[in-house]
Write a protein that holds these residues in place. Sequence first.
Motif, PDB file in Angstrom:
ATOM      1  N   GLY A 127       4.364  -4.362  -8.333  1.00 40.52           N
ATOM      2  CA  GLY A 127       3.740  -3.085  -8.011  1.00 40.52           C
ATOM      3  C   GLY A 127       2.230  -3.064  -8.031  1.00 40.52           C
ATOM      4  O   GLY A 127       1.626  -2.003  -7.933  1.00 40.52           O
ATOM      5  N   GLY A 128       1.562  -4.208  -8.183  1.00 42.66           N
ATOM      6  CA  GLY A 128       0.111  -4.203  -8.181  1.00 42.66           C
ATOM      7  C   GLY A 128      -0.474  -4.261  -9.579  1.00 42.66           C
ATOM      8  O   GLY A 128       0.163  -3.909 -10.558  1.00 42.66           O
ATOM      9  N   VAL A 129      -1.742  -4.681  -9.705  1.00 47.57           N
ATOM     10  CA  VAL A 129      -2.346  -4.912 -11.012  1.00 47.57           C
ATOM     11  C   VAL A 129      -2.429  -3.645 -11.853  1.00 47.57           C
ATOM     12  O   VAL A 129      -2.163  -3.661 -13.055  1.00 47.57           O
ATOM     13  N   LYS A 130      -2.806  -2.526 -11.250  1.00 47.99           N
ATOM     14  CA  LYS A 130      -2.916  -1.287 -12.029  1.00 47.99           C
ATOM     15  C   LYS A 130      -1.535  -0.801 -12.450  1.00 47.99           C
ATOM     16  O   LYS A 130      -1.348  -0.299 -13.547  1.00 47.99           O
ATOM     17  N   GLY A 189       0.814  -1.212   0.000  1.00 53.18           N
ATOM     18  CA  GLY A 189       0.000   0.000   0.000  1.00 53.18           C
ATOM     19  C   GLY A 189       0.843   1.256   0.000  1.00 53.18           C
ATOM     20  O   GLY A 189       0.567   2.206  -0.756  1.00 53.18           O
ATOM     21  N   PHE A 190       1.892   1.288   0.818  1.00 55.29           N
ATOM     22  CA  PHE A 190       2.784   2.451   0.841  1.00 55.29           C
ATOM     23  C   PHE A 190       3.506   2.614  -0.500  1.00 55.29           C
ATOM     24  O   PHE A 190       3.720   3.731  -0.968  1.00 55.29           O
ATOM     25  N   HIS A 191       3.882   1.489  -1.107  1.00 58.38           N
ATOM     26  CA  HIS A 191       4.554   1.544  -2.410  1.00 58.38           C
ATOM     27  C   HIS A 191       3.611   2.127  -3.470  1.00 58.38           C
ATOM     28  O   HIS A 191       4.026   2.963  -4.285  1.00 58.38           O
ATOM     29  N   LEU A 192       2.368   1.711  -3.457  1.00 55.46           N
ATOM     30  CA  LEU A 192       1.398   2.248  -4.416  1.00 55.46           C
ATOM     31  C   LEU A 192       1.161   3.734  -4.168  1.00 55.46           C
ATOM     32  O   LEU A 192       1.003   4.511  -5.116  1.00 55.46           O
ATOM     33  N   ASP A 193       1.142   4.135  -2.897  1.00 53.45           N
ATOM     34  CA  ASP A 193       1.017   5.564  -2.572  1.00 53.45           C
ATOM     35  C   ASP A 193       2.142   6.357  -3.221  1.00 53.45           C
ATOM     36  O   ASP A 193       1.912   7.406  -3.842  1.00 53.45           O
ATOM     37  N   LEU A 243      -4.009   5.222  -6.360  1.00 49.72           N
ATOM     38  CA  LEU A 243      -4.975   5.171  -5.279  1.00 49.72           C
ATOM     39  C   LEU A 243      -5.215   3.725  -4.869  1.00 49.72           C
ATOM     40  O   LEU A 243      -5.378   2.839  -5.720  1.00 49.72           O
ATOM     41  N   ASN A 244      -5.228   3.477  -3.574  1.00 57.73           N
ATOM     42  CA  ASN A 244      -5.432   2.114  -3.092  1.00 57.73           C
ATOM     43  C   ASN A 244      -6.025   2.145  -1.696  1.00 57.73           C
ATOM     44  O   ASN A 244      -5.963   3.165  -0.998  1.00 57.73           O
ATOM     45  N   GLU A 245      -6.601   1.042  -1.309  1.00 51.82           N
ATOM     46  CA  GLU A 245      -7.145   0.885   0.040  1.00 51.82           C
ATOM     47  C   GLU A 245      -6.719  -0.469   0.574  1.00 51.82           C
ATOM     48  O   GLU A 245      -6.797  -1.473  -0.134  1.00 51.82           O
ATOM     49  N   VAL A 246      -6.236  -0.487   1.805  1.00 56.52           N
ATOM     50  CA  VAL A 246      -5.862  -1.738   2.458  1.00 56.52           C
ATOM     51  C   VAL A 246      -7.055  -2.235   3.269  1.00 56.52           C
ATOM     52  O   VAL A 246      -7.631  -1.490   4.063  1.00 56.52           O
ATOM     53  N   CYS A 247      -7.431  -3.478   3.052  1.00 54.87           N
ATOM     54  CA  CYS A 247      -8.523  -4.094   3.808  1.00 54.87           C
ATOM     55  C   CYS A 247      -7.961  -5.243   4.639  1.00 54.87           C
ATOM     56  O   CYS A 247      -7.141  -6.024   4.150  1.00 54.87           O
ATOM     57  N   VAL A 248      -8.406  -5.327   5.888  1.00 60.28           N
ATOM     58  CA  VAL A 248      -7.933  -6.364   6.804  1.00 60.28           C
ATOM     59  C   VAL A 248      -9.036  -7.406   6.976  1.00 60.28           C
ATOM     60  O   VAL A 248     -10.157  -7.079   7.372  1.00 60.28           O
ATOM     61  N   LEU A 249      -8.714  -8.642   6.659  1.00 66.12           N
ATOM     62  CA  LEU A 249      -9.708  -9.718   6.624  1.00 66.12           C
ATOM     63  C   LEU A 249     -10.451  -9.869   7.944  1.00 66.12           C
ATOM     64  O   LEU A 249     -11.666 -10.085   7.970  1.00 66.12           O
TER      65      LEU A 249
END
Length: 346
Positions: A333-336, A4-8, A13-19
């Motif tokens: 680095g994530g899908v986007k 998440g920090f890397h994407l920032d 734009l990203n959101e971290v969700c905790v299961l």
Amino acid sequence: MQLGFHLDRSGILNEVCVLENLYIDEVKNKVPTYRKAFHDNFAIARKSVELARDITDCLDPIKVQLLLEDWSRDRRTSFVALTGFWIPILEQYERFVGTVLEVDMLHLDAALSPSYLVYGSRSERYNHIWFYEPTKESFELQLPMTNEAPIPFHQREERVLAHGGGWGIGTYPQAVRDLLEGGMKLDVLAYFDEDIQPDARICYYRNDPMWSPWLRNGRGRFGFPPIAHFQHGEKPIYLDSGTTHPLFERIRRCRAIVSKPGGCSLMESFAAATPMVFLEPFGRHETANADYWIRQGFGVSFLDWKTQGFDIEILKRAHCNLLNAREHCKTYGGVKYATKNDSEIR
């Protein structure tokens, strides 16, 4: 959190969700009890791997529905999952919005972990990213951890760091005793008060016991646990380092990490060019992790290292191998991010 920090930093734009925030309260409230039981008895922890199952009946349908509605309002279609336990939630969201999602399933183990095994072929339509891929000769893809260059081995403190992963499980307490007998100086991560046994050769660190991975911090974000350096007779002061786990700075400065072969620990080893010394694994997936890392020349089993008299030259060679591998490794680095710059990921 690291991703998440890397994407920032990349402007994505990203959101971290905790299961755990989707669990039924009764189930969620038991997590600390399980954590203590696993910490106290590694055999119980290892048995739990064999009992892994679909978590659908642990999920609160109202919490899940609210999350899916939030995603739908924001038109979320790109996801990165770090555990297979997200599969039933992602499937439900696809039915809810009637859209095929773009999902990267990240594997931080060299073999299928229980969170994927319990769902069989249900994840096949998603994009699977393997970091520790046994079929490839070299380690080629890392998770972003830090922008700091590794500290040269000769500049490091003459210490090794021992811990039991996030939940403090494994045979590290016995390893600590063996290392002390071998004349080593140690950094040790403590998890409960009784873990701290004062010794002039040990620097103890501890995560803030009030911290929880599913609680947001003062900045309104999920974060890393604040950590304190325990000094005898002084009140601990828990400090938050922000964009990296506070213990990572100790990992950068020590000569080796002594721990069970958890996937995240391997990634920290690589980012810091700090060799791993492997204790007993937690399940077959961690056995595969240790085998893979040792085969790459990045670590050694604790038993082998002990048999060779805790020879520092073994760690030096592993450090050099890690440095060399970093020259050729790409960063996930994530899908986007992949669609914008596919040189960063395959």
